[in-house]
Every structure is written in C-alpha cells, then in structure tokens.
Design a protein around this motif. Structure first.
Motif, mmCIF file in Angstrom:
data_model
loop_
_atom_site.group_PDB
_atom_site.id
_atom_site.type_symbol
_atom_site.label_atom_id
_atom_site.label_comp_id
_atom_site.label_asym_id
_atom_site.label_seq_id
_atom_site.Cartn_x
_atom_site.Cartn_y
_atom_site.Cartn_z
ATOM 1 N N MET A 88 0.845 -1.194 0.000
ATOM 2 C CA MET A 88 0.000 0.000 0.000
ATOM 3 C C MET A 88 0.881 1.246 0.000
ATOM 4 N N LEU A 89 0.563 2.166 -0.893
ATOM 5 C CA LEU A 89 1.314 3.406 -1.015
ATOM 6 C C LEU A 89 0.637 4.530 -0.243
ATOM 7 N N HIS A 90 1.440 5.448 0.293
ATOM 8 C CA HIS A 90 0.935 6.687 0.876
ATOM 9 C C HIS A 90 1.218 7.776 -0.162
ATOM 10 N N VAL A 91 0.169 8.229 -0.808
ATOM 11 C CA VAL A 91 0.308 9.055 -2.006
ATOM 12 C C VAL A 91 0.004 10.521 -1.719
ATOM 13 N N GLN A 92 0.866 11.381 -2.259
ATOM 14 C CA GLN A 92 0.576 12.814 -2.255
ATOM 15 C C GLN A 92 0.319 13.236 -3.704
ATOM 16 N N ILE A 93 -0.828 13.863 -3.937
ATOM 17 C CA ILE A 93 -1.227 14.280 -5.280
ATOM 18 C C ILE A 93 -1.019 15.783 -5.432
ATOM 19 N N VAL A 94 -0.336 16.163 -6.502
ATOM 20 C CA VAL A 94 -0.092 17.587 -6.769
ATOM 21 C C VAL A 94 -0.684 17.904 -8.135
ATOM 22 N N GLU A 95 -1.792 18.625 -8.122
ATOM 23 C CA GLU A 95 -2.545 18.938 -9.349
ATOM 24 C C GLU A 95 -3.240 20.287 -9.138
ATOM 25 N N PRO A 96 -3.045 21.252 -10.066
ATOM 26 C CA PRO A 96 -3.597 22.598 -9.856
ATOM 27 C C PRO A 96 -5.116 22.688 -9.959
ATOM 28 N N HIS A 97 -5.761 21.745 -10.642
ATOM 29 C CA HIS A 97 -7.212 21.807 -10.828
ATOM 30 C C HIS A 97 -7.913 20.868 -9.856
ATOM 31 N N ARG B 214 5.527 21.731 1.474
ATOM 32 C CA ARG B 214 5.089 21.889 2.858
ATOM 33 C C ARG B 214 4.361 20.636 3.346
ATOM 34 N N LEU B 215 3.500 20.087 2.509
ATOM 35 C CA LEU B 215 2.768 18.882 2.889
ATOM 36 C C LEU B 215 3.689 17.673 2.992
ATOM 37 N N MET B 216 4.689 17.619 2.132
ATOM 38 C CA MET B 216 5.638 16.513 2.181
ATOM 39 C C MET B 216 6.413 16.522 3.494
ATOM 40 N N GLU B 217 6.740 17.722 3.940
ATOM 41 C CA GLU B 217 7.455 17.863 5.203
ATOM 42 C C GLU B 217 6.600 17.404 6.387
ATOM 43 N N GLN B 218 5.300 17.565 6.260
ATOM 44 C CA GLN B 218 4.410 17.213 7.369
ATOM 45 C C GLN B 218 3.969 15.758 7.327
ATOM 46 N N GLY B 219 3.697 15.245 6.106
ATOM 47 C CA GLY B 219 3.075 13.929 6.008
ATOM 48 C C GLY B 219 3.981 12.799 5.587
ATOM 49 N N TRP B 220 5.109 13.099 4.925
ATOM 50 C CA TRP B 220 6.089 12.103 4.503
ATOM 51 C C TRP B 220 5.457 10.972 3.700
ATOM 52 N N PRO B 221 5.064 11.237 2.453
ATOM 53 C CA PRO B 221 4.463 10.206 1.607
ATOM 54 C C PRO B 221 5.509 9.214 1.101
ATOM 55 N N THR B 222 5.019 8.112 0.517
ATOM 56 C CA THR B 222 5.931 7.182 -0.156
ATOM 57 C C THR B 222 5.917 7.395 -1.665
ATOM 58 N N LEU B 223 4.851 8.036 -2.182
ATOM 59 C CA LEU B 223 4.754 8.318 -3.611
ATOM 60 C C LEU B 223 4.271 9.744 -3.832
ATOM 61 N N LEU B 224 4.960 10.441 -4.723
ATOM 62 C CA LEU B 224 4.557 11.778 -5.144
ATOM 63 C C LEU B 224 4.021 11.672 -6.569
ATOM 64 N N ARG C 268 9.368 -0.161 -6.366
ATOM 65 C CA ARG C 268 10.472 0.764 -6.080
ATOM 66 C C ARG C 268 10.499 1.174 -4.611
ATOM 67 N N VAL C 269 9.336 1.275 -3.986
ATOM 68 C CA VAL C 269 9.261 1.687 -2.586
ATOM 69 C C VAL C 269 10.019 0.724 -1.677
ATOM 70 N N VAL C 270 10.135 -0.541 -2.111
ATOM 71 C CA VAL C 270 10.871 -1.537 -1.317
ATOM 72 C C VAL C 270 12.285 -1.045 -1.021
ATOM 73 N N TYR C 271 12.889 -0.322 -1.987
ATOM 74 C CA TYR C 271 14.246 0.174 -1.787
ATOM 75 C C TYR C 271 14.306 1.252 -0.703
ATOM 76 N N PHE C 272 13.163 1.856 -0.423
ATOM 77 C CA PHE C 272 13.097 2.901 0.592
ATOM 78 C C PHE C 272 12.482 2.403 1.903
ATOM 79 N N HIS C 273 12.368 1.083 2.028
ATOM 80 C CA HIS C 273 11.666 0.521 3.184
ATOM 81 C C HIS C 273 12.262 1.007 4.502
#
Length: 334
Positions: free
Chosen positions: A1-10, A40-50, A120-125
């Motif tokens: 399971m990924l922890h995803v941060q979504i960056v989209e202007p709309h 800023r959100l990455m600093e607070q939430g620390w996702p595994t996928l951007l 790929r996230v396995v490498y960052f486990h």
C-alpha cells in the motif's frame, strides 16, 4: 500500500485522481495545487509516492521531482502531463521519475504505474520505517519530559544514521525532511531557530540537531533542570561502570544526546568536575582499592583502571592523591 501525495492545480482533476488512487487500495495523505504547498505537505506527512502534474505551471512539477531526486528524499515520483513532448519525458526520467503518464490518466495505466511504484518503494523501506518512528516521536513531543526528550531524540538520530541499506546521500535526505519537520513544529509554536543547517555531511547534521534539541529544551515551558540532571547522573553511572575503556567527551555526550559544549557545561554544573577530571577521579579511586592488594603490581593496576602507560598513571595518581602509587602503599604499610 502506497501513501500518495497528489499535486494537481485543478481541483476537479485532483479529485478524480484521488478517487482512482483510493479505488486501487492506496491512501492519499496529501493534496496540493502547487510546488510550494506540495513541499510543505511533504514535510508534514512524509508520503511514499509523489504523483504530480508536470506544469503546476511553468514546469514547476518537473522542478519538484528534480528537487526530490537531488536531495535524495526517499519518495518515489510519477509525473502526469498533457504534453507528449519527448524532451519533457526525458527530463522527467533524468530527474528520477519512474513513469510519465499522459492526461487524462487511464485507470489501467495508473494501476501499472502504481505497481511499479510499490516495487520501487521496497528500496526505501528502511527510510519509511524511520518516518514512522519520527512521526511517533513528534506526536508525543508535548508529553516528553526533557530528559526523556533528549534520549528519544538521540535514539531517532542514531537510527536515521544506521537504517538498513541507507547510503550517505539517502540518510542526508532523511535529515532534510527531519529539518523541515522540526521547523514546521517550531513555526507553529512561534519559535525560530536561526542557525543555518549544514548539508556538508552526517556529522554536521547530527551536531545541528543536538543544538536544536537543546534550543527546544531551553524554550520549553517544562522544567528541564531535573531531567537534564538525571541524564548527567546516567552519564556518571556509565563512566563508573566502564572506567577501564577509553572515553572521550565527544563519545559520551553523543551517547546521551547532547552536543559537546552543552554536555560539558551541564556535567560541570551538576558534578563540580570537568569530564576528564571526573573520569580520572573514578579511575584513581578504583586504583586505590586495587593497591590495597599486595599481589597487584603497580603497572598491572595502571592497566586495570584504563591507563596505557605507567608514567601517565603515576602522574595522574599524584595529582589526585598528592603522592605516587608506591608512596601511597608505603603510607599504608603495604
């Protein structure tokens, strides 16, 4: 399971992507509309996928992905774009993105990309394990007494230094996120730690966080005195139990989560002695006990209490007892 941060202007497109990601069994931990908010959100939430739009506008999404890559932040990145220009694809791959998906994103393409991200996230486990531990530390921040705070903070730093599979660049990426997290916390409290952070290497980063830790204690409303005193007592106990080993001020101060200067001041404050003087006193007291046993030769006693040479032992002994070891024995009729 990924922890995803979504960056989209709309907002409507962001909502559609979020629904797709969640429908595939992943968790959306943050949503941003531009690069600044994403950081800023990455600093607070620390996702595994951007998961970020390329433009944001003006190729800001590409700059965001490049920043993650250059700073070795352990986050997998995927770029979404309306453009099929090959140079954008190439630059995205060079910036460390694992995939480049054309908008509007098709469900099956996104599913395949997320599967690659999971691989790929396995490498960052190891790094993400550190994220969890750090998050737990910050969640309990207001419950920690200063002594426990120093101890837990030092454990967190040591863990980040030695997490499994971590290379130096990746560990510095962890320290960058920790730096950002700390300053987010300080800003919320109306505090400002002015000292610039050094990116030169791990030793400089560790020393920086020790000083930041001490700043937090000094600014905290909790009474730090008794807890710091307890940590100094633990250091004294450690010295008394390990007096035979070679100890340095740097080694012991790091063990108990303080900078050299802070530990030195607090140690002298609570014991009345400098670190070296205290270590020598402990050794000489033990030497006096051993000298009461006639079968122990003086050079053997010197080695037993941690001195490499008899000459140095004799000099330190005389400084503390005002007589040589041989004179001490004769004064006792041995």
């Amino acid at each position: 399971m990924l922890h995803v941060q979504i960056v989209e202007p709309h907002a409507d497109k962001r909502a559609a992507i979020k629904k797709m990601v969640q429908g595939m069994g992943h968790i959306v931990v943050g949503e941003a509309c531009d690069r600044e908010e994403a950081l800023r959100l990455m600093e607070q939430g620390w996702p595994t996928l951007l998961l970020t739009d390329l433009m944001l506008p003006r190729l800001e999404g590409l700059a965001l992905v490049r920043q993650v890559y250059e700073q070795r932040i352990p986050v997998v990145t995927i770029i979404l774009s309306d453009s099929t220009r090959f140079d954008y694809v190439r630059q995205s791959m060079q910036a460390g993105a694992i995939d480049y998906l054309q908008k509007p994103v098709k469900g099956e393409e996104l599913r395949r990309a997320l599967r690659r991200a999971e691989e790929r996230v396995v490498y960052f486990h190891g790094a993400h394990r550190e994220f969890v531990q750090a998050q737990q530390f910050f969640e309990r921040l207001d419950l920690l007494q200063p002594g426990e705070f120093i101890e837990r903070h030092a454990e967190m730093i040591r863990s980040m230094q030695s997490f499994e599979g971590g290379q130096q660049g990746e560990r510095l990426g962890l320290f960058r996120l920790l730096y950002a997290k700390w300053h987010y916390i300080l800003k919320k409290r109306g505090l400002e730690f002015d000292e610039p952070f050094s990116w030169e290497g791990e030793d400089e980063a560790v020393a920086y966080f020790q000083r930041l830790c001490e700043f937090w204690i000094a600014q905290s409303a909790s009474p730090a005195d008794s807890s710091v005193k307890l940590n100094v007592k633990r250091a004294c106990d450690y010295i008394r139990e390990n007096y035979r080993s070679d100890h340095t001020l740097a080694e012991v101060s790091e063990r108990f989560g303080m900078s050299i200067s802070y530990f030195s001041v607090q140690f002298k404050k609570y014991t009345g002695y400098s670190f070296v003087n205290y270590l020598n006193r402990v050794r000489i007291e033990k030497a006096k006990e051993l000298l009461l046993q006639p079968n122990h030769k003086i050079y053997e006693v010197a080695g037993e209490v941690g001195y490499d040479t008899l000459q140095y032992f004799n000099r330190v002994f005389k400084q503390h007892v005002h007589m040589t070891p041989g004179e001490y024995r004769r004064s006792l009729g041995i």
